[in-house]
Design a protein around this motif. Structure first.
Motif, short mmCIF file in Angstrom:
data_model
loop_
_atom_site.label_atom_id
_atom_site.label_comp_id
_atom_site.label_asym_id
_atom_site.label_seq_id
_atom_site.Cartn_x
_atom_site.Cartn_y
_atom_site.Cartn_z
N VAL A 193 41.59 49.92 42.60
CA VAL A 193 41.92 50.63 43.84
C VAL A 193 43.22 51.42 43.71
N GLU A 194 44.24 50.79 43.12
CA GLU A 194 45.57 51.40 43.05
C GLU A 194 45.84 52.17 41.76
N GLY A 195 44.99 51.97 40.75
CA GLY A 195 45.22 52.64 39.48
C GLY A 195 45.92 51.73 38.47
N LYS A 196 45.98 52.16 37.22
CA LYS A 196 46.50 51.32 36.15
C LYS A 196 48.01 51.09 36.22
N ASP A 197 48.72 51.92 36.98
CA ASP A 197 50.18 51.79 37.07
C ASP A 197 50.63 51.00 38.29
N TRP A 198 49.74 50.23 38.89
CA TRP A 198 50.10 49.53 40.12
C TRP A 198 51.23 48.53 39.91
N VAL A 199 51.29 47.90 38.74
CA VAL A 199 52.36 46.93 38.48
C VAL A 199 53.71 47.64 38.45
N LYS A 200 53.78 48.79 37.75
CA LYS A 200 55.02 49.55 37.68
C LYS A 200 55.47 50.00 39.06
N LYS A 201 54.52 50.43 39.88
CA LYS A 201 54.85 50.88 41.23
C LYS A 201 55.46 49.75 42.03
N GLN A 202 54.92 48.53 41.87
CA GLN A 202 55.44 47.39 42.61
C GLN A 202 56.87 47.07 42.20
N VAL A 227 52.17 38.63 31.92
CA VAL A 227 53.29 37.69 32.02
C VAL A 227 53.44 37.17 33.44
N SER A 228 53.30 38.07 34.41
CA SER A 228 53.44 37.67 35.81
C SER A 228 52.37 36.66 36.22
N PHE A 229 51.15 36.88 35.74
CA PHE A 229 50.06 35.95 36.09
C PHE A 229 50.34 34.55 35.55
N TRP A 230 50.62 34.44 34.27
CA TRP A 230 50.82 33.12 33.68
C TRP A 230 52.12 32.46 34.14
N LYS A 231 53.04 33.26 34.63
CA LYS A 231 54.28 32.72 35.17
C LYS A 231 54.05 32.09 36.54
N ASN A 232 53.10 32.62 37.27
CA ASN A 232 52.90 32.19 38.67
C ASN A 232 51.66 31.33 38.91
N ILE A 233 50.78 31.21 37.93
CA ILE A 233 49.48 30.57 38.19
C ILE A 233 49.54 29.05 38.15
N LEU A 234 50.66 28.47 37.71
CA LEU A 234 50.74 27.01 37.59
C LEU A 234 50.55 26.32 38.94
N THR A 235 51.25 26.83 39.97
CA THR A 235 51.14 26.19 41.29
C THR A 235 49.71 26.25 41.84
N PRO A 236 49.03 27.42 41.82
CA PRO A 236 47.63 27.43 42.27
C PRO A 236 46.73 26.51 41.44
N SER A 237 47.00 26.41 40.15
CA SER A 237 46.19 25.55 39.29
C SER A 237 46.34 24.09 39.68
N LEU A 238 47.59 23.67 39.85
CA LEU A 238 47.85 22.27 40.22
C LEU A 238 47.30 21.97 41.61
N PHE A 242 45.27 41.11 31.49
CA PHE A 242 45.90 42.11 30.63
C PHE A 242 45.31 43.48 30.92
N TRP A 243 43.99 43.53 31.13
CA TRP A 243 43.37 44.80 31.50
C TRP A 243 43.87 45.27 32.86
N ALA A 244 44.01 44.33 33.79
CA ALA A 244 44.37 44.69 35.15
C ALA A 244 45.83 45.12 35.28
N GLY A 245 46.73 44.47 34.55
CA GLY A 245 48.15 44.76 34.76
C GLY A 245 48.97 44.96 33.52
N GLY A 246 48.32 45.06 32.35
CA GLY A 246 49.07 45.26 31.12
C GLY A 246 49.93 44.05 30.79
N LYS A 247 50.95 44.25 29.97
CA LYS A 247 51.80 43.15 29.53
C LYS A 247 52.56 42.53 30.69
N LYS A 248 53.07 43.37 31.60
CA LYS A 248 53.82 42.84 32.75
C LYS A 248 52.92 42.02 33.66
N GLY A 249 51.71 42.52 33.88
CA GLY A 249 50.77 41.77 34.71
C GLY A 249 50.37 40.46 34.06
#
Length: 414
Positions: A400-409, A248-259, A239-246
């Protein structure tokens, strides 16, 4: 079928320890007849520890310096690795104050079954000097002085990288030697189910069921800390690294690495999927391809939590104070350091355990006692170690990229 293949060694290791424990309970002190087999296995491991640490650390430092990574990225990586590692250690330490795995044991009965142990009584200044340095070159190459050896290896790796073409010859030798030593360690570890099983049979025969109860409570506490770290601390970090979007994106994608981590029980095997998921989350490829391989070798929050529990385990057995401020900082610092030197081999190759024993003045024999903890926490520790690298990649991107890196992506993607 692949899952069973990946867990084959761990299953055999657990079976060996379990059978050894049962034999210890049934035969009591008579189980000491198999102690020489356990001692042979430990001695084979011990003689490889020093060359393993020297070659692997020196070659890693050279390879890191030789990769021409940007200074800002490296600085951010080191900061993130240290910060998350210290947080994991502090949280674990605080929980051991509330729930000590050996809090209810009869200490006098424990000590009767253990070898005589005299803990060094030194001043703080003497401890500091002895931890980081030795007075003679030959003293570096003993398992009792692993931290001075690590420091020497770091300087050797740096000097090699600064030596240009002449250093390249030495670097090739370091990398080749690391491969050979790791292969030797892998061969010896094939005997671990028998060696540790015999060692554990003798230990349980001497100490009785108390130590089994202690290991069970260690495992329970580790599972609790795994849940707190995986769901709680990771959520705060992303949440600190990517805010709300970050988040959501983390928990949406982390299942495969976890398994993948759970199915393979190997952080190294998770590198490709972790890099792929990191890029999918918007982390720049340069950062993902740097942080995750480095994190596999240097950043292990699960191993740090295990390190705290191992130190508390020994401290409690020998009646040492764990609540004093000096010991608190030592426990946290040594846990972080021991995790950093754990080898990428089954159960870490006993490197971290020997470092703990050498720094706190315990007999190297107790490294095997701690290695059993490494075995029973292996799967949840791998989960934290592996997925934690994706978290760190997000945090490094934020720095490195700043707090708005998620928006930029998202903007670039559209």
């Amino acid at each position: 079928m692949n899952v069973l293949k990946n867990y084959a060694f761990t299953i055999f290791l657990l079976l060996g320890i379990l059978i050894g424990g049962i034999c210890g309970i049934i035969f009591g002190e008579g189980a000491s007849v198999v102690k020489p087999v356990g001692d042979i296995f430990l001695n084979l491991m011990f003689v490889l520890i020093v060359p393993l640490v020297f070659f692997s650390v020196a070659s890693s430092i050279y390879n890191m310096r030789d990769s021409n990574m940007v200074g800002k990225v490296i600085g951010s990586i080191i900061f993130v690795f240290l910060f998350t590692g210290v947080v994991a250690a502090v949280v674990s330490y605080l929980f051991t104050l509330l729930y000590n795995p050996l809090g209810g044991v009869n200490q006098s009965e424990f000590l009767l079954g253990l070898p005589q142990q005299t803990v060094k009584q030194l001043t703080s200044a003497e401890i500091f000097v002895n931890i980081f340095t030795v007075s003679d070159f030959q003293q570096l190459f003993t398992k009792a002085n692993l931290l001075p050896l690590i420091i020497f290896s770091i300087f050797f790796g740096l000097a090699t990288s600064f030596s240009g073409t002449k250093g390249k010859i030495v670097a090739d030798f370091l990398n080749a030697s690391t491969h050979v030593i790791m292969k030797m360690m892998d061969i010896i570890m094939k005997a671990a189910p028998i060696g540790l099983g015999c060692y554990f049979a003798d230990t349980v025969g001497s100490l009785g069921g108390q130590i089994l109860n202690g290991y069970m409570h260690v495992f329970i506490l580790f599972l609790i800390l795994t849940g707190i770290s995986f769901f709680g601390l990771n959520s705060i970090y992303v949440f600190w690294a990517g805010g709300k979007k970050g988040f959501v994106s983390f928990w949406k994608n982390i299942l495969t690495p976890s398994l993948t981590a759970i199915a393979t029980s190997s952080s190294a095997a998770c590198i490709p999927v972790n890099i792929e998921v990191s890029k999918r989350m918007g982390i720049p490829s340069g950062i993902a391809e740097t942080v995750i391989p480095l994190g596999t070798n240097m950043h292990k929050d699960g191993s740090i939590i295990g390190g705290v529990l191992k130190i508390i385990f020994l401290f409690t057995i020998f009646g040492q104070e764990i609540t004093s401020s000096s010991n608190m900082f030592m426990i946290i610092g040594v846990a972080v350091l021991s995790a950093a030197v754990v080898g990428a081999i089954p159960s870490g190759g006993m490197t971290g355990e020997l470092l703990i024993c050498s720094i706190f003045g315990f007999s190297p024999q107790f490294a095997a006692t701690l290695m059993i903890i490494s075995t029973i926490i292996d799967v949840p520790a791998t989960l934290l170690n592996s997925t934690g690298n994706v978290v760190c990649a997000m945090m490094v991107t934020r720095l490195v990229e700043g707090k708005d890196w998620v928006k930029k992506q998202f903007i670039d993607a559209s």
